[in-house]
Design a protein around this motif. Structure first.
Motif, mmCIF file in Angstrom:
data_model
loop_
_atom_site.group_PDB
_atom_site.id
_atom_site.type_symbol
_atom_site.label_atom_id
_atom_site.label_comp_id
_atom_site.label_asym_id
_atom_site.label_seq_id
_atom_site.Cartn_x
_atom_site.Cartn_y
_atom_site.Cartn_z
ATOM 1 N N ARG A 1 -5.680 -4.897 1.037
ATOM 2 C CA ARG A 1 -6.577 -5.273 -0.046
ATOM 3 C C ARG A 1 -6.160 -6.623 -0.616
ATOM 4 O O ARG A 1 -4.984 -6.964 -0.659
ATOM 5 N N GLU B 1 -4.302 0.426 4.521
ATOM 6 C CA GLU B 1 -5.404 -0.435 4.096
ATOM 7 C C GLU B 1 -4.863 -1.727 3.483
ATOM 8 O O GLU B 1 -3.889 -1.713 2.738
ATOM 9 N N HIS C 1 0.835 -1.205 0.000
ATOM 10 C CA HIS C 1 0.000 0.000 0.000
ATOM 11 C C HIS C 1 0.864 1.247 0.000
ATOM 12 O O HIS C 1 0.623 2.189 -0.754
#
Length: 228
Positions: A177, A175, A42
């Motif tokens: 993902r 975050e 990220h």
């Protein structure tokens, strides 16, 4: 039975230096580490979206701290995406940092990268000792400071520093993902990304593993093997 010790060699291969032990299979090591390194993807991905490619990673593999896993991953990922990478580390780790792809390695015990007069588009601080107050002058206009690890005060100041300057300070949880995991898996399968592993311990020696990590001298990651 003592811990198995490993480190990344110049050709992205794990080298063994514990007599009588077998090197940890690279693919298994990658599987163990992928999830823990997702935030690094990220960080690097958000940097690439800014279109900037001069990057310094402070604390890449730092014998005083324990965040070598993130720094060593950041160097490899940034190089894969075209960055010109400078790694900051201790004297003992200069060659290791170069071997994972850094274009330049700076010995923090001899040189302070913030006083060199050079500027970077991105600075990634993985150990919490290169905050905005110290690094701002080394960031180019529009540059980004990525605080992978930072004390609470720096986390709270980050939005204000971004609003009141021509630079961006990014801090806090990253975050996770699913696509990042797939991306890491593809890079690992191709041999482009190889996690740096210092040692592996069997589960019954987990206390010893924590003691070793708490010394602050690990290079990359320390694994605890379940069922080894």
């Amino acid at each position: 039975m003592g811990p198995h010790k490993h480190w990344l060699g110049p050709n992205n291969s794990f080298l063994q230096h514990t007599a009588g032990s077998n090197p940890l299979p690279r693919r298994f090591a990658q599987l163990c580490l992928w999830h823990s390194l997702l935030p690094t993807v990220h960080h690097v991905d958000s940097i690439l979206l800014s279109g900037r490619f001069d990057l310094v990673c402070y604390g890449t593999i730092n014998s005083q701290w324990r965040f070598g896993a993130v720094g060593s991953a950041a160097v490899q990922l940034a190089k894969h995406f075209g960055a010109r990478v400078t790694g900051v580390c201790s004297t003992a780790n200069l060659e290791l940092v170069r071997s994972i792809g850094a274009d330049k390695a700076i010995d923090y015990t001899k040189d302070d990268f913030t006083k060199s007069g050079e500027t970077y588009d991105v600075i990634i601080d993985t150990v919490g000792t290169a905050p905005y107050a110290r690094s701002a002058a080394s960031l180019s206009s529009g540059g980004r400071l990525q605080l992978v690890y930072a004390p609470l005060a720096d986390l709270l100041l980050a939005p204000w520093q971004t609003m009141t300057s021509d630079k961006k300070v990014v801090a806090g949880p990253a975050e996770e993902r699913t696509e990042y995991l797939h991306q890491l898996a593809e890079l690992a399968a191709s041999g482009t990304f190889v996690p740096v592993i210092d040692r592996s311990y069997p589960l019954e020696q987990i206390v010893d593993a924590h003691r070793y990590v708490d010394q602050g001298h690990k290079k990359g990651s320390v694994l605890v093997m379940v069922g080894a």
